[in-house]
Design an enzyme around this catalytic site. Sequence first.
Site, PDB file in Angstrom:
ATOM      1  N   ILE A 167       0.836  -1.202   0.000  1.00 42.31           N
ATOM      2  CA  ILE A 167       0.000   0.000   0.000  1.00 42.31           C
ATOM      3  C   ILE A 167       0.872   1.253   0.000  1.00 42.31           C
ATOM      4  O   ILE A 167       0.589   2.218  -0.724  1.00 42.31           O
ATOM      5  CB  ILE A 167      -0.961  -0.007   1.210  1.00 42.31           C
ATOM      6  CG1 ILE A 167      -2.034  -1.081   1.012  1.00 42.31           C
ATOM      7  CG2 ILE A 167      -1.622   1.369   1.391  1.00 42.31           C
ATOM      8  CD1 ILE A 167      -2.979  -1.245   2.178  1.00 42.31           C
ATOM      9  N   THR A 170       2.283   1.739  -3.403  1.00 41.00           N
ATOM     10  CA  THR A 170       1.231   2.171  -4.331  1.00 41.00           C
ATOM     11  C   THR A 170       0.820   3.612  -4.069  1.00 41.00           C
ATOM     12  O   THR A 170       0.609   4.390  -5.009  1.00 41.00           O
ATOM     13  CB  THR A 170      -0.001   1.253  -4.204  1.00 41.00           C
ATOM     14  OG1 THR A 170       0.388  -0.097  -4.471  1.00 41.00           O
ATOM     15  CG2 THR A 170      -1.094   1.655  -5.189  1.00 41.00           C
ATOM     16  N   GLU A 171       0.697   3.962  -2.807  1.00 38.02           N
ATOM     17  CA  GLU A 171       0.208   5.289  -2.438  1.00 38.02           C
ATOM     18  C   GLU A 171       1.252   6.385  -2.638  1.00 38.02           C
ATOM     19  O   GLU A 171       0.931   7.474  -3.129  1.00 38.02           O
ATOM     20  CB  GLU A 171      -0.251   5.288  -0.969  1.00 38.02           C
ATOM     21  CG  GLU A 171      -1.490   4.449  -0.687  1.00 38.02           C
ATOM     22  CD  GLU A 171      -2.766   5.115  -1.178  1.00 38.02           C
ATOM     23  OE1 GLU A 171      -2.713   6.257  -1.680  1.00 38.02           O
ATOM     24  OE2 GLU A 171      -3.834   4.485  -1.057  1.00 38.02           O
ATOM     25  N   SER A 172       2.485   6.115  -2.233  1.00 43.10           N
ATOM     26  CA  SER A 172       3.480   7.197  -2.225  1.00 43.10           C
ATOM     27  C   SER A 172       4.863   6.819  -2.725  1.00 43.10           C
ATOM     28  O   SER A 172       5.752   7.668  -2.770  1.00 43.10           O
ATOM     29  CB  SER A 172       3.631   7.725  -0.795  1.00 43.10           C
ATOM     30  OG  SER A 172       4.184   6.705   0.040  1.00 43.10           O
TER      31      SER A 172
END
Length: 269
Positions: A167, A170-172
């Site tokens: 995550i 994917t996010e940052s």
Amino acid sequence: MNYLELKITKPESHIKQGKIADERYSKEEKTKLAQASKDFESMLTAMMIKSMTKTTDGLFGNENYGGDVLDVLFETEMAKHISNTKGMGIADKIYKSMTGENLNAVNKKNISKPNVNAVDSKVTEAIKNIEKTTPSNSALKRLEKFEPIIAEASNKYDVDKKLIKSIILTESAGNANAKSKADAKGLMQLMDSTATDMGVLNPFDPKDNIHGGVKYLSKLLKQYNGDTTLALAAYNAGPGNVNKYDGVPPFKETQNYIARVNNYINILE
């Protein structure tokens, strides 16, 4: 020497004429061959673009988040555009070798169109492309710095470490100072309302952000009885949309998001 005279009613019949392309392939088959030839050229073009941008860590460089997926999508779209315009001549040669005709002689309107019933074909294609991506080396190096915090949050909230890492990638892409257009902040891209609900004081503080994000993820996993797919959909699109559509919302962004996180889970050790 005596000559043997032959009576030939059709003088041209002794010359065997090859099959005409129209006889070898039906109109539908030629349409499929034309599309397959273009797809093959597009794939080769994408590989060339990827090779040319390798020394710069892709089209977007290494100081970005989300660039690994954007690279694949942009490379694919650029390759398609090149192939569908003048191209490099590869598709034409392939098509001509099979049919004896030039590719540009094919009526564009006869080329099969993607089936958009139920699932958008572009979403399906994007997901396939995402499944081929790997995190950039720079993103993985940034992620390593937060390993102790991730392990701590994983134990505290009983959430799998690989899921947390995926995550964050994917996010940052492991950028603690990341901020989206929607004003989501930090490593796990927390919205202000979510950060407040999870007790996060500073979303740009790695420990505060990761603990807040994992706490929220743990809450979603419990809400959806451990269903990771639904929890990820809710993390990206909000629980309201998951409940509204009684499952994963029909949003390209959310579907791509789930595919990308799952892909990273499979890649990470």
